[in-house]
Design an enzyme around this catalytic site. Structure first.
Site, PDB file in Angstrom:
ATOM      1  N   GLN A  85      23.617  -4.576   3.338  1.00 27.09           N
ATOM      2  CA  GLN A  85      24.762  -4.927   2.484  1.00 27.09           C
ATOM      3  C   GLN A  85      24.311  -5.638   1.210  1.00 27.09           C
ATOM      4  OE1 GLN A  85      27.947  -4.130   2.439  1.00 27.09           O
ATOM      5  NE2 GLN A  85      27.567  -2.775   4.175  1.00 27.09           N
ATOM      6  N   SER A  86      23.158  -5.288   0.710  1.00 29.21           N
ATOM      7  CA  SER A  86      22.602  -5.968  -0.463  1.00 29.21           C
ATOM      8  C   SER A  86      23.444  -5.751  -1.714  1.00 29.21           C
ATOM      9  CB  SER A  86      21.189  -5.447  -0.707  1.00 29.21           C
ATOM     10  OG  SER A  86      20.754  -5.809  -2.005  1.00 29.21           O
ATOM     11  N   ASN A  87      23.810  -6.870  -2.353  1.00 26.48           N
ATOM     12  CA  ASN A  87      24.500  -6.795  -3.642  1.00 26.48           C
ATOM     13  C   ASN A  87      23.523  -6.399  -4.738  1.00 26.48           C
ATOM     14  OD1 ASN A  87      27.043  -7.833  -2.615  1.00 26.48           O
ATOM     15  ND2 ASN A  87      25.940  -9.768  -2.370  1.00 26.48           N
ATOM     16  N   SER A  89      21.001  -4.318  -4.417  1.00 27.63           N
ATOM     17  CA  SER A  89      20.808  -2.867  -4.373  1.00 27.63           C
ATOM     18  C   SER A  89      21.986  -2.147  -5.020  1.00 27.63           C
ATOM     19  CB  SER A  89      20.670  -2.402  -2.927  1.00 27.63           C
ATOM     20  OG  SER A  89      19.523  -2.997  -2.343  1.00 27.63           O
TER      21      SER A  89
END
Ligand SMILES: *Cc1c(COP(=O)(O)O)cnc(C)c1O
Length: 353
Positions: A85-87, A89
């Site tokens: 859930q990387s912001n 990325s």
């Protein structure tokens, strides 16, 4: 120590390569109903979730400089790995779209990707055309190995990949020095002085704000709340100060940020990184119901729960002014819908059956 002007700081930052990705300055919004709900401490929100790039957030500001550097090196694609859930990325993939580059992501095959699959940030990565390889967290190849293999294959095909690393963290710190500069100017225009600038951060964001504060002579207490419990506060502050000083060197600023300038708190991180908690959900609820501003459950909600607790316990006094920096992350909300509904007991009425 030499204090410098806003224009001198802006000029120093303008020496670095940069691409246009975001709308600046982001708003500094007064939050009177939220402030009243907390008993009077004046809270304003610096809305960096409104940077404008695919739901926004602090990585968009950083990517102006990171992509400036990547372009200067002649890169035509980017490789990055983080949590599913990387912001980072998501905003990197959006920046790639805007720059006509391809994003190769190597997110961890973590608990979230198992529970909700392609949802929240990961859904946006897929929509925006990222090439996504989920990497198992234990056993098998590491994220770094997978990235090196992807890079090698791309090089063999004649591409020039850029793998994000430490220098990008320094560039991200520069980006947040500029955010600090904006806050300084916006407060001045409002005729206000802030006592505190608080945010969700464990690295460059807090480092950059502290660097701006020190350079401009703003007497803010710059407090970071990191999104996970435990760890060594002194070591984290030392690392943040180091980042700030590396950015100062890059900008040729004669300023030193000390670890005591950047207190970083883990007490509101809940059970673990990426696990929602009650206090964070309550913070999200309170700000949304008083101001219509949405926070995320992984970073910013937890940090705001820290600020709320500081205000309620008198650690931050009633007559103070607090700028809370909203660093984004809101798409992650949708990857936690079940847990949030369960935790807060949300329900809807049904008619017509
Ligand atoms: C990445 C991130 C942070 C932390 O930023 P740092 O610069 O690493 O401290 C905070 N909030 C959100 C929403 C993020 O995505």
């Amino acid at each position: 120590m030499a204090k410098i002007s806003v224009n001198q700081l802006r000029e120093a930052i303008s020496t670095l390569p940069r691409v246009k990705l975001v709308y600046l300055p982001t708003p500094l919004e007064d939050c009177p109903r939220f402030s009243e709900a907390l008993g009077g401490t004046h809270v304003l929100v610096k809305r960096d979730e409104l940077t404008g790039l695919a739901f926004g957030g602090n990585k968009s500001r950083k990517h102006q400089f990171i992509f400036g550097e990547a372009k200067a090196q002649g890169a035509d694609c980017m490789i990055h790995g983080a949590a599913s859930q990387s912001n980072y990325s998501r905003q990197l993939t959006a920046a790639c779209a805007k720059m006509g580059m391809k994003a190769y992501l190597t997110p961890q095959r973590d608990q979230r990707s198992e529970v909700v699959g392609i949802q929240g940030n990961l859904l946006l990565d897929a929509i925006m055309g990222a090439d996504i390889t989920l990497v198992k967290t234990e056993g098998g190849k590491s994220q770094g190995q997978v990235q090196q293999e992807i890079a090698e294959e791309l090089r063999n095909q004649g591409h020039k990949p850029y793998i994000t690393g430490h220098y990008d963290a320094v560039l991200g710190t520069v980006a947040y020095a500029e955010c600090g500069l904006e806050i300084y100017e916006q407060l001045e225009a409002l005729g206000l002085k802030a006592d505190y600038v608080c945010m969700a951060s464990g690295s460059g964001t807090q480092a950059g704000i502290a660097l701006a504060a020190k350079s401009l002579g703003a007497e803010w207490k710059v407090i970071g709340f990191r999104p996970s419990p435990g760890g060594d506060n002194a070591a984290v502050s030392a690392n943040i100060a180091k980042l700030a000083n590396e950015a100062a060197e890059l900008l040729k600023l004669n300023v030193a940020v000390e670890p005591e300038d950047v207190p970083n708190i883990s007490d509101y991180g809940g059970e673990a990184y990426g696990i929602i908690n009650r206090a964070g959900c309550e913070a999200i609820e309170l700000l949304s119901r008083t101001e219509g501003i949405i926070l995320d459950p992984v970073y910013v909600g937890k940090a705001m729960s820290g600020v709320i607790d500081y205000i309620r316990t008198g650690e931050i006094e009633k007559d103070r002014t607090v700028v809370f920096l909203h660093t984004g992350g809101t798409p992650a909300l949708f990857a936690y819908n079940k847990e949030i509904v369960d935790e807060m007991g949300y329900s809807v009425k049904i008619v017509g059956e």
